[in-house]
Design a protein around this motif. Structure first.
Motif, PDB file in Angstrom:
ATOM      1  N   SER A  43      11.840 -20.569 -73.853  1.00 11.74           N
ATOM      2  CA  SER A  43      11.227 -19.240 -73.770  1.00 11.74           C
ATOM      3  C   SER A  43      11.571 -18.506 -72.489  1.00 11.74           C
ATOM      4  O   SER A  43      11.495 -17.274 -72.441  1.00 11.74           O
ATOM      5  CB  SER A  43       9.702 -19.366 -73.883  1.00 11.74           C
ATOM      6  N   HIS A  62       5.284 -18.187 -74.085  1.00 10.65           N
ATOM      7  CA  HIS A  62       5.504 -16.898 -74.741  1.00 10.65           C
ATOM      8  C   HIS A  62       6.581 -16.051 -74.056  1.00 10.65           C
ATOM      9  O   HIS A  62       6.804 -14.904 -74.441  1.00 10.65           O
ATOM     10  CB  HIS A  62       4.207 -16.083 -74.787  1.00 10.65           C
ATOM     11  N   LEU A  68       7.202 -13.158 -76.848  1.00  9.02           N
ATOM     12  CA  LEU A  68       7.355 -14.017 -78.019  1.00  9.02           C
ATOM     13  C   LEU A  68       6.004 -14.257 -78.686  1.00  9.02           C
ATOM     14  O   LEU A  68       5.117 -14.892 -78.109  1.00  9.02           O
ATOM     15  CB  LEU A  68       7.961 -15.362 -77.616  1.00  9.02           C
ATOM     16  N   HIS A  71       4.505 -17.423 -83.631  1.00  9.75           N
ATOM     17  CA  HIS A  71       5.358 -17.970 -84.688  1.00  9.75           C
ATOM     18  C   HIS A  71       6.844 -17.854 -84.367  1.00  9.75           C
ATOM     19  O   HIS A  71       7.679 -18.378 -85.111  1.00  9.75           O
ATOM     20  CB  HIS A  71       5.065 -17.266 -86.024  1.00  9.75           C
ATOM     21  N   ARG A  72       7.181 -17.207 -83.242  1.00 10.07           N
ATOM     22  CA  ARG A  72       8.581 -17.051 -82.846  1.00 10.07           C
ATOM     23  C   ARG A  72       8.930 -17.849 -81.596  1.00 10.07           C
ATOM     24  O   ARG A  72      10.062 -17.793 -81.114  1.00 10.07           O
ATOM     25  CB  ARG A  72       8.898 -15.570 -82.610  1.00 10.07           C
ATOM     26  N   ASN A  74      10.233 -20.844 -79.534  1.00 10.81           N
ATOM     27  CA  ASN A  74      11.155 -21.944 -79.842  1.00 10.81           C
ATOM     28  C   ASN A  74      10.571 -23.233 -79.258  1.00 10.81           C
ATOM     29  O   ASN A  74      10.952 -23.689 -78.180  1.00 10.81           O
ATOM     30  CB  ASN A  74      12.548 -21.667 -79.266  1.00 10.81           C
ATOM     31  N   ARG A 121       7.298 -23.095 -89.355  1.00 14.52           N
ATOM     32  CA  ARG A 121       7.726 -23.425 -88.000  1.00 14.52           C
ATOM     33  C   ARG A 121       8.580 -24.697 -87.999  1.00 14.52           C
ATOM     34  O   ARG A 121       8.266 -25.650 -88.712  1.00 14.52           O
ATOM     35  CB  ARG A 121       6.516 -23.635 -87.079  1.00 14.52           C
ATOM     36  N   ASN A 171      -1.183 -19.595 -87.818  1.00 17.67           N
ATOM     37  CA  ASN A 171       0.129 -19.022 -87.570  1.00 17.67           C
ATOM     38  C   ASN A 171       0.100 -17.820 -86.637  1.00 17.67           C
ATOM     39  O   ASN A 171       0.969 -17.659 -85.795  1.00 17.67           O
ATOM     40  CB  ASN A 171       0.778 -18.616 -88.900  1.00 17.67           C
ATOM     41  N   THR A 195      -0.819 -22.015 -80.953  1.00 15.23           N
ATOM     42  CA  THR A 195       0.388 -22.623 -80.373  1.00 15.23           C
ATOM     43  C   THR A 195       0.356 -24.141 -80.212  1.00 15.23           C
ATOM     44  O   THR A 195       1.398 -24.737 -79.934  1.00 15.23           O
ATOM     45  CB  THR A 195       0.700 -22.017 -78.981  1.00 15.23           C
TER      46      THR A 195
END
Length: 262
Positions: A43, A62, A68, A71-72, A74, A121, A171, A195
């Motif tokens: 991130s 984030h 971020l 759900h995005r 990494n 995910r 999510n 998260t």
């Protein structure tokens, strides 16, 4: 899971911290390292500093500007970056909504269980079983030693700390409906977050001890028995976290020297 580690000893750390909402920097006098992983980029660059004699790696999950959504993130790259730096334990503070009336905004919960309600995910490093089946146990997703360090730090810093609790992970980025929140509460779960999964599962696969601590920011969709308690808003979450960010830092600073092996 065996993958190449960073060779530069100045860029090694033993404890990792994932920063949550509002916690985008951690230590002063840090070095920064940009890592690539087989799963892409983390991130943000990882910053490494010291707490006493312990080398600590920090990564805002984030991104440095909270760009971020949950759900995005990494998660695979974030966890693998910590592993490549030699981290053996990750402490993971996170914002959470309370599902129970006795767990109030501004209080902390050192969780010991999670329920995964996410979807879509990437939640494992084992996309193929080329070396044979790889099924880790996640019966107890949170490390006992990391939990003990966080609980001791809570007593030391004087925050209100709940020992144990189940976090249900959704999510996002939306908050819950009243029906969803009532369902989560009726199941006996304690806090809700976006998260902790798959962070905890990936840490287990990577051989990293994982400790999660919730800062309670709200009462999710409200309380059935108290109509004065309004459903959560984004502004409320960030206001509570911002107000309590110093306590989160103090808690982490007190916990790090107590983590076994640091």
């Amino acid at each position: 899971m065996e993958r190449e580690r960073v060779n530069d000893t100045t860029m090694h750390a033993t404890i990792g911290v994932f920063g949550g909402s509002g916690l985008y920097t951690f230590l002063p006098d840090t070095e920064s390292v940009t890592l690539d992983t087989p799963w892409g980029s983390p991130s943000a660059p990882v910053t490494i500093g010291s707490v006493g004699g312990t080398r600590v790696a920090f990564l805002p999950r984030h991104g440095p500007g909270h760009e971020l959504p949950p759900h995005r993130v990494n998660y695979r790259a974030n966890v693998d970056a910590m592993r490549r730096l030699g981290v053996h334990t990750v402490l993971a503070p996170f914002a959470a909504g309370s599902l129970q009336p006795d767990i109030r905004p501004g209080e902390f919960v050192v969780v010991d269980q999670l329920v995964d309600r996410t979807s879509g995910r990437a939640d494992t490093f084992h996309d193929r079983f080329d070396d044979g089946p790889q099924h880790v146990s996640l019966a107890d997703p949170y490390d006992a030693g990391a939990r003990a360090a966080l609980l001791h730090a809570g007593r030391e810093t004087g925050v209100t700390m709940h020992d144990g609790g189940t976090v249900v992970v959704v999510n996002g980025p939306r908050f819950a409906t009243r029906a969803e929140s009532a369902w989560h509460r009726s199941a006996g779960w304690h806090v809700v977050n976006m998260t902790q999964y798959p962070e905890a599962a990936l840490a287990r696969e990577a051989g990293i001890a994982f400790g999660g601590v919730a800062l309670v920011t709200d009462f999710d969709a409200g309380l059935e028995d108290d109509p004065a308690v309004e459903p959560v808003t984004q502004e409320q979450v960030f206001d509570v976290f911002r107000t309590n960010i110093a306590r989160v830092r103090d808690l982490l600073m007190a916990a790090i020297p107590r983590v076994t092996g640091s």
